[in-house]
Design an enzyme around this catalytic site. Sequence first.
Site, PDB file in Angstrom:
ATOM      1  N   LYS A   1       8.493 -47.018  -3.267  1.00 44.89           N
ATOM      2  CA  LYS A   1       9.363 -45.641  -2.655  1.00 44.89           C
ATOM      3  C   LYS A   1      10.813 -46.095  -2.698  1.00 44.89           C
ATOM      4  O   LYS A   1      11.900 -45.344  -2.913  1.00 44.89           O
ATOM      5  CB  LYS A   1       8.736 -44.976  -1.486  1.00 44.89           C
ATOM      6  CG  LYS A   1       7.690 -44.376  -1.509  1.00 44.89           C
ATOM      7  CD  LYS A   1       7.250 -43.595  -0.244  1.00 44.89           C
ATOM      8  CE  LYS A   1       7.197 -44.383   0.991  1.00 44.89           C
ATOM      9  NZ  LYS A   1       5.971 -45.287   1.094  1.00 44.89           N
TER      10      LYS A   1
ATOM     11  N   ARG B   1       5.179 -37.604   7.517  1.00 43.32           N
ATOM     12  CA  ARG B   1       3.970 -38.389   7.260  1.00 43.32           C
ATOM     13  C   ARG B   1       2.698 -37.769   8.061  1.00 43.32           C
ATOM     14  O   ARG B   1       1.767 -38.407   7.885  1.00 43.32           O
ATOM     15  CB  ARG B   1       4.396 -39.815   7.860  1.00 43.32           C
ATOM     16  CG  ARG B   1       4.451 -40.998   6.952  1.00 43.32           C
ATOM     17  CD  ARG B   1       5.082 -42.082   7.754  1.00 43.32           C
ATOM     18  NE  ARG B   1       4.748 -43.357   7.440  1.00 43.32           N
ATOM     19  CZ  ARG B   1       5.780 -44.145   6.883  1.00 43.32           C
ATOM     20  NH1 ARG B   1       6.817 -44.010   6.986  1.00 43.32           N
ATOM     21  NH2 ARG B   1       5.591 -45.217   6.586  1.00 43.32           N
TER      22      ARG B   1
ATOM     23  N   ARG C   1       6.515 -59.898   0.074  1.00 45.53           N
ATOM     24  CA  ARG C   1       7.810 -59.385   0.178  1.00 45.53           C
ATOM     25  C   ARG C   1       8.640 -60.354   1.060  1.00 45.53           C
ATOM     26  O   ARG C   1       7.973 -60.563   2.112  1.00 45.53           O
ATOM     27  CB  ARG C   1       7.968 -58.194   0.585  1.00 45.53           C
ATOM     28  CG  ARG C   1       7.551 -56.962  -0.055  1.00 45.53           C
ATOM     29  CD  ARG C   1       8.079 -55.790  -0.005  1.00 45.53           C
ATOM     30  NE  ARG C   1       7.736 -54.921   1.342  1.00 45.53           N
ATOM     31  CZ  ARG C   1       7.726 -53.716   1.439  1.00 45.53           C
ATOM     32  NH1 ARG C   1       7.713 -52.858   0.564  1.00 45.53           N
ATOM     33  NH2 ARG C   1       7.320 -53.208   2.609  1.00 45.53           N
TER      34      ARG C   1
ATOM     35  N   ARG D   1       9.126 -59.121   6.880  1.00 49.49           N
ATOM     36  CA  ARG D   1       8.938 -58.006   7.966  1.00 49.49           C
ATOM     37  C   ARG D   1       7.908 -58.303   8.462  1.00 49.49           C
ATOM     38  O   ARG D   1       6.824 -58.405   8.141  1.00 49.49           O
ATOM     39  CB  ARG D   1       9.188 -56.836   7.077  1.00 49.49           C
ATOM     40  CG  ARG D   1      10.320 -55.603   7.365  1.00 49.49           C
ATOM     41  CD  ARG D   1      10.405 -54.783   6.519  1.00 49.49           C
ATOM     42  NE  ARG D   1       9.446 -53.756   6.654  1.00 49.49           N
ATOM     43  CZ  ARG D   1       9.194 -52.528   6.193  1.00 49.49           C
ATOM     44  NH1 ARG D   1      10.099 -52.158   5.246  1.00 49.49           N
ATOM     45  NH2 ARG D   1       8.304 -51.474   6.649  1.00 49.49           N
TER      46      ARG D   1
ATOM     47  N   ARG E   1      -1.209 -49.953   8.047  1.00 52.31           N
ATOM     48  CA  ARG E   1      -0.555 -48.894   7.739  1.00 52.31           C
ATOM     49  C   ARG E   1      -1.187 -48.166   6.556  1.00 52.31           C
ATOM     50  O   ARG E   1      -0.966 -46.905   6.591  1.00 52.31           O
ATOM     51  CB  ARG E   1       0.651 -49.507   7.286  1.00 52.31           C
ATOM     52  CG  ARG E   1       1.683 -49.968   8.198  1.00 52.31           C
ATOM     53  CD  ARG E   1       2.830 -51.022   7.793  1.00 52.31           C
ATOM     54  NE  ARG E   1       3.664 -50.647   6.789  1.00 52.31           N
ATOM     55  CZ  ARG E   1       4.541 -51.313   6.025  1.00 52.31           C
ATOM     56  NH1 ARG E   1       4.346 -52.683   6.177  1.00 52.31           N
ATOM     57  NH2 ARG E   1       5.481 -50.814   5.406  1.00 52.31           N
TER      58      ARG E   1
HETATM   59  P1  AMP Z   1       8.247 -47.618   6.281  1.00 49.78           P
HETATM   60  O1  AMP Z   1       9.456 -48.388   6.124  1.00 49.78           O
HETATM   61  O2  AMP Z   1       8.591 -46.145   5.814  1.00 49.78           O
HETATM   62  O3  AMP Z   1       7.279 -48.072   5.806  1.00 49.78           O
HETATM   63  O4  AMP Z   1       8.066 -47.317   7.866  1.00 49.78           O
HETATM   64  C1  AMP Z   1       7.968 -48.428   8.708  1.00 49.78           C
HETATM   65  C2  AMP Z   1       7.269 -48.004   9.833  1.00 49.78           C
HETATM   66  O5  AMP Z   1       8.121 -47.112  10.836  1.00 49.78           O
HETATM   67  C3  AMP Z   1       5.786 -47.070   9.824  1.00 49.78           C
HETATM   68  O6  AMP Z   1       4.956 -48.163   9.590  1.00 49.78           O
HETATM   69  C4  AMP Z   1       5.818 -46.331  11.328  1.00 49.78           C
HETATM   70  O7  AMP Z   1       5.380 -47.181  12.419  1.00 49.78           O
HETATM   71  C5  AMP Z   1       7.147 -46.016  11.335  1.00 49.78           C
HETATM   72  N1  AMP Z   1       7.651 -44.660  10.453  1.00 49.78           N
HETATM   73  C6  AMP Z   1       8.359 -44.510   9.429  1.00 49.78           C
HETATM   74  N2  AMP Z   1       8.456 -43.238   9.345  1.00 49.78           N
HETATM   75  C7  AMP Z   1       7.344 -42.496  10.056  1.00 49.78           C
HETATM   76  C8  AMP Z   1       7.093 -41.292  10.200  1.00 49.78           C
HETATM   77  N3  AMP Z   1       7.668 -40.328   9.356  1.00 49.78           N
HETATM   78  N4  AMP Z   1       6.338 -40.812  11.095  1.00 49.78           N
HETATM   79  C9  AMP Z   1       5.622 -42.008  12.143  1.00 49.78           C
HETATM   80  N5  AMP Z   1       6.064 -43.054  12.014  1.00 49.78           N
HETATM   81  C10 AMP Z   1       6.922 -43.423  11.082  1.00 49.78           C
END
Ligand code: AMP
Length: 219
Positions: free
Chosen positions: A13, A86, A125, A160, A171
């Site tokens: 993404k 989400r 990564r 990360r 996740r």
């Molecule tokens: P990402 O970089 O999009 O994979 O997000 C990293 C982490 O941030 C996720 O594993 C969640 O813990 C949190 N997170 C990001 N976006 C959301 C969302 N829309 N709702 C809930 N948690 C989120």
Amino acid sequence: MRVVLMGPPGAGKGTQASRLVETFGMTHLSSGDIFRAEKASGSDLGQKLADYMTRGELVPDEIVVEMMAKAITNVDGGLLLDGFPRTVAQAEALDKTLEQADAPLDAVVVITADDEAIVDRITGRRSCPKCGKGFHVKFMPSEKGGYCDACDGEIELTQRGDDKEETVRQRLSAYKAQTEPVIDYYRKSDDVEVVEVDGMQSPEAVTKDMVAALEKLQG
Ligand code: AMP
């Protein structure tokens, strides 16, 4: 154009979002990036967010919705949402925010990918904490081994915290349980077009499919 970009973690993404933003001139809002910036600021809220993120759990809807509504309201014109919504509750809240701004969504683009490919992609990564350059131990290794080649091999690459295998699997299961229903939510809506793109192709092929689909929608 206002677009939601969806897909499991590791579907690409982030990479695709920067390409779409270049092509269509939209503002890119990534909830994960917004939360990581808050965490880096050292605030109490940032610490709270970090607790969920390091466990690979979703941040509670109330916090997410408030932060994202604030960010969205500040955007004028085209918008690309990445990582938000989400959950179905977040999607409903987003509908309200956009309705109030008289700026409805045009499309939801879903990038699909296999679970095992995702685990491989994410756990490999690495990035440079100094210059931010991204690497992958298998697919894009640094010429300097575990050190950044853009920084003359002086800076050790880091992973990360939530890219460790156990957290990636957590996740993924959060995605299936809480985020896949959001795709159905949009499929039931008459106003939003849902487009699926095969994320197992090369990044270039994924971009091509996405651009073609969005250009078609633009008419
Ligand atoms: P990402 O970089 O999009 O994979 O997000 C990293 C982490 O941030 C996720 O594993 C969640 O813990 C949190 N997170 C990001 N976006 C959301 C969302 N829309 N709702 C809930 N948690 C989120």
